[in-house]
Design an enzyme around this catalytic site. Sequence first.
Site, PDB file in Angstrom:
ATOM      1  CG  ASP A  37      -2.053   0.735   1.116  1.00  0.00           C
ATOM      2  OD1 ASP A  37      -2.107   2.072   0.911  1.00  0.00           O
ATOM      3  OD2 ASP A  37      -3.171   0.372   0.917  1.00  0.00           O
ATOM      4  CG  ASP A  61       2.074   4.563  -7.066  1.00  0.00           C
ATOM      5  OD1 ASP A  61       1.146   3.794  -7.250  1.00  0.00           O
ATOM      6  OD2 ASP A  61       2.323   5.784  -7.813  1.00  0.00           O
ATOM      7  CB  VAL A  62      -0.372  -0.612  -7.879  1.00  0.00           C
ATOM      8  CG1 VAL A  62      -0.572  -1.433  -6.751  1.00  0.00           C
ATOM      9  CG2 VAL A  62      -1.421   0.438  -8.064  1.00  0.00           C
ATOM     10  CB  SER A 139     -16.626  -2.284  -9.485  1.00  0.00           C
ATOM     11  OG  SER A 139     -17.769  -1.649  -9.212  1.00  0.00           O
ATOM     12  CE1 TYR A 152     -13.908   2.204  -8.388  1.00  0.00           C
ATOM     13  CE2 TYR A 152     -15.987   1.866  -8.982  1.00  0.00           C
ATOM     14  CZ  TYR A 152     -14.964   1.292  -8.151  1.00  0.00           C
ATOM     15  OH  TYR A 152     -15.055   0.403  -7.430  1.00  0.00           O
ATOM     16  CE  LYS A 156     -12.431  -0.949  -9.422  1.00  0.00           C
ATOM     17  NZ  LYS A 156     -11.158  -1.683  -8.801  1.00  0.00           N
ATOM     18  CB  THR A 187     -14.511   0.416   1.106  1.00  0.00           C
ATOM     19  OG1 THR A 187     -15.103   1.234   0.249  1.00  0.00           O
ATOM     20  CG2 THR A 187     -14.892  -1.071   1.021  1.00  0.00           C
TER      21      THR A 187
END
Length: 298
Positions: A37, A61-62, A139, A152, A156, A187
């Site tokens: 993370d 960082d991804v 999602s 977003y 997704k 979340t």
Amino acid sequence: MSSVNGKVVLITGAARGIGAETARALARKGAKLVLTDLDAEPLAALGAELGDGVAVTAVCDVCDLPSMEAAVAAGIERFGGIDIVLANAGIASYGSVMAVDPATFKRVIDINITGVFHTVRAALPSVVERRGYVLVVSSLAAYAPAPGLAAYNASKAGVEHFANALRLELAHRGVVVGSAHMSWIDTPLVQDAKKDLTAFDKMVASLPGPLSRTTSVDRCVEAFVAGIEGRKRRVNVPGWVGVMGWIKRLATTPVGERETLKQVPTLLPLMDQEVAALGRSTSARNTAMDQTEAAVRS
């Protein structure tokens, strides 16, 4: 004995929410964990809670492939390999396509799509060697879009198809690939959006039937763990989300869009107004994490 007992699981976005609680649940079942993370403090606290014998943590960082490769290498050095990947890290932006901050839009795409690629790419040699399992967190938004969340929605949908392509590439090598599709989960991502924007709260409340309900993190984690243990192709949370997957073409027809279109003329301008007042197109937490990452890279 659980099928994850003794297995090594890489989880991104592990410091909070679904990532952290899934890590705890898998640890209780005997799994070893490699947790990443950007949020250093809660990640370190989770690692300390689980213990060195159970978890190794890496702040990264991804969006940075070398960082993900280093995290995977640390996990392999500690535990011998990676059996399972939970590509969970993701963020959202606020605002219409005309109003959203372009840099924030790009950051959502980078984290939610390129970050999934980097996560999988870094771990894949070990996962292939161990004939493991990859669960990509998509999602309900991949099935049914929402106005004001274009980045977003697009990201997704993109990672769902990434998972579909990856499944075809890896099936003959004994690796199983799944995608997870959740409705609103309680979340930090959803909590922050509700806190920042009355328009978001009103939009969710206006949705028909179960689409307006928010599901607990615990229920989501139960589904994730069951999906990982069963090496499932689809993990839907709640279960009715699976129906949306079958009828997703209906969601973008005039019939499927009818109820949403009634709300857009009121709620989308309100969202843009609230985003302008905030001075940011994402949560304060995401903004802080971006600043932290920029400082690290400089």
